[in-house]
Motif scaffolding. Sequence first.
Motif, mmCIF file in Angstrom:
data_model
loop_
_atom_site.group_PDB
_atom_site.id
_atom_site.type_symbol
_atom_site.label_atom_id
_atom_site.label_comp_id
_atom_site.label_asym_id
_atom_site.label_seq_id
_atom_site.Cartn_x
_atom_site.Cartn_y
_atom_site.Cartn_z
ATOM 1 N N SER A 29 59.815 56.149 -33.772
ATOM 2 C CA SER A 29 60.411 56.907 -32.657
ATOM 3 C C SER A 29 61.505 56.097 -31.948
ATOM 4 C CB SER A 29 59.337 57.319 -31.665
ATOM 5 O OG SER A 29 58.747 56.150 -31.130
ATOM 6 N N GLU A 30 61.596 54.792 -32.228
ATOM 7 C CA GLU A 30 62.648 53.966 -31.596
ATOM 8 C C GLU A 30 63.820 53.716 -32.530
ATOM 9 O OE1 GLU A 30 60.511 50.411 -30.536
ATOM 10 O OE2 GLU A 30 58.927 51.662 -29.689
ATOM 11 N N CYS A 31 63.839 54.441 -33.631
ATOM 12 C CA CYS A 31 64.856 54.131 -34.645
ATOM 13 C C CYS A 31 66.251 54.634 -34.301
ATOM 14 C CB CYS A 31 64.408 54.607 -36.023
ATOM 15 S SG CYS A 31 63.258 53.430 -36.744
ATOM 16 N N SER A 32 66.436 55.187 -33.111
ATOM 17 C CA SER A 32 67.805 55.487 -32.665
ATOM 18 C C SER A 32 68.486 54.192 -32.206
ATOM 19 C CB SER A 32 67.783 56.504 -31.521
ATOM 20 O OG SER A 32 66.817 56.123 -30.570
ATOM 21 N N ASP A 33 67.696 53.155 -31.941
ATOM 22 C CA ASP A 33 68.262 51.849 -31.556
ATOM 23 C C ASP A 33 68.515 50.991 -32.792
ATOM 24 O OD1 ASP A 33 67.832 52.672 -29.005
ATOM 25 O OD2 ASP A 33 66.190 51.289 -28.578
ATOM 26 N N TYR A 34 69.514 50.127 -32.712
ATOM 27 C CA TYR A 34 69.722 49.151 -33.796
ATOM 28 C C TYR A 34 68.554 48.168 -33.808
ATOM 29 C CZ TYR A 34 74.519 50.738 -34.384
ATOM 30 O OH TYR A 34 75.621 51.499 -34.653
ATOM 31 N N PRO A 35 68.268 47.608 -34.987
ATOM 32 C CA PRO A 35 67.168 46.629 -35.030
ATOM 33 C C PRO A 35 67.580 45.300 -34.399
ATOM 34 C CG PRO A 35 68.232 46.791 -37.177
ATOM 35 C CD PRO A 35 68.895 47.822 -36.307
ATOM 36 N N ASP A 36 66.613 44.432 -34.154
ATOM 37 C CA ASP A 36 66.881 43.082 -33.650
ATOM 38 C C ASP A 36 67.577 42.300 -34.765
ATOM 39 O OD1 ASP A 36 66.846 40.491 -32.776
ATOM 40 O OD2 ASP A 36 64.671 40.249 -32.926
ATOM 41 N N ASP A 37 68.850 41.995 -34.567
ATOM 42 C CA ASP A 37 69.608 41.349 -35.646
ATOM 43 C C ASP A 37 69.133 39.917 -35.904
ATOM 44 O OD1 ASP A 37 71.599 41.411 -37.650
ATOM 45 O OD2 ASP A 37 72.821 40.112 -36.388
ATOM 46 N N ASP A 38 68.518 39.282 -34.893
ATOM 47 C CA ASP A 38 68.002 37.916 -35.090
ATOM 48 C C ASP A 38 66.650 37.911 -35.798
ATOM 49 O OD1 ASP A 38 70.094 36.601 -33.977
ATOM 50 O OD2 ASP A 38 69.269 36.649 -31.935
ATOM 51 N N VAL A 39 66.060 39.082 -35.944
ATOM 52 C CA VAL A 39 64.732 39.210 -36.554
ATOM 53 C C VAL A 39 63.771 38.199 -35.891
ATOM 54 C CG1 VAL A 39 63.570 39.594 -38.791
ATOM 55 C CG2 VAL A 39 66.031 39.695 -38.699
ATOM 56 N N SER A 40 63.851 38.122 -34.570
ATOM 57 C CA SER A 40 63.195 37.032 -33.834
ATOM 58 C C SER A 40 61.682 36.970 -34.034
ATOM 59 C CB SER A 40 63.460 37.164 -32.337
ATOM 60 O OG SER A 40 64.766 37.544 -32.113
ATOM 61 N N ALA A 41 61.000 38.113 -33.827
ATOM 62 C CA ALA A 41 59.534 38.077 -33.882
ATOM 63 C C ALA A 41 59.049 37.662 -35.269
ATOM 64 C CB ALA A 41 58.974 39.442 -33.499
ATOM 65 N N LEU A 42 59.670 38.228 -36.282
ATOM 66 C CA LEU A 42 59.244 37.900 -37.650
ATOM 67 C C LEU A 42 59.570 36.449 -37.989
ATOM 68 C CD1 LEU A 42 58.089 38.702 -40.397
ATOM 69 C CD2 LEU A 42 60.325 39.654 -41.015
#
Length: 339
Positions: A29-42
């Motif tokens: 449901s949040e896929c209207s936003d761009y993803p975290d480009d830093d992939v920080s959490a992962l």
Amino acid sequence: MTTFIKLDSNENPFGPSPSAIKAMQGVLSECSDYPDDDVSALRLKLAEHHGVQLEQILVAGGLTEFLGMLARTFLVPGLNAVTSQRSFIIYRMATEAAGAHLIEVPTRHNGFDVDGIAAAANRSTRIIFLANPNNPTGTLVTVKEVDHLLSLIPEPLLVLDEAYYEFAEHFANKRGVRYSRSLDYVREGRNVVVLRTFSKVHGLAGMRVGYGIASAELIARISRQRSVYCVSAPAQAGALAALEDSAHIRKTVENNTAQSERLFQAISEVGYAVTPTWGNFLYCDMGRDAGIFAERLRLKGILIRPLDRWGAPEAVRITVGTPEQNDALVRTLRKLKSS
Ligand SMILES: Cc1ncc(COP(=O)(O)O)c(C=O)c1O
């Protein structure tokens, strides 16, 4: 529509980790936003998991993409990379897309010949690609052999592609041998990049997530070739959850070890030469045109990989499936053999 038993691409026969599915659904449901480009959490989780710094991890849209980034970083026309014959087909594609040349050294006992690779490397060599275990032959390069290779040629970047790490580690524990000390090389500051993926044991091939571990300097250099937003939000969420799903990982590797041994036996009894595997697939020499053989299996609803494009027209690669899928495979092999 025929539902095929899919044993052609070394995917996880049990599907994605159930907790990954839940996590991916949770972010849709949040896929209207761009993803975290830093992939920080992962990246943070991976850094913790592997005992390295955050700056030593780079996540990309699968290892296929990562290999392209490596080639674009280190290769240009006039330079070369070295690997083995009958290894992962993307090494050639990535190298040639960068305008460089790939030297493929003949195999030894169906696997990497590290002395041959060291001898083939020259002043224009910038990368050595080593798939461990190797796809498609399933063979292992031992710790001793990798140490030896690094002592012979410390100069070009050694890419240790461990896409099948968890399967090999499980076999190694069972067989009482040491599989890999790849992360030690990174910690020792060697010129090495270690590659891992979520496409295999974690069952997320369709999500496209893979990563590299190396010195912070190397990672900074390689990341200049990375596309912005190349890891989607569901992919990041799924990978994060999959990493913690030890039950799914255990089920997958235990099935693989037991079933690969059983398939090895059954296929050998049917009369084909099988190479002992360290991955989730078996390399089988059929002694005849493997393309025709794979087509006959396809007509019976089973997909396997003929290896003519790998320079082995008489061989196939068969992914280890669930017990039920393997039953169907063995039954069909026996029937085809006697018909
Ligand atoms: C040795 C090896 N490296 C890398 C990959 C690619 O993995 P990914 O799905 O992350 O692009 C594969 C996939 O089959 C593989 O066999």
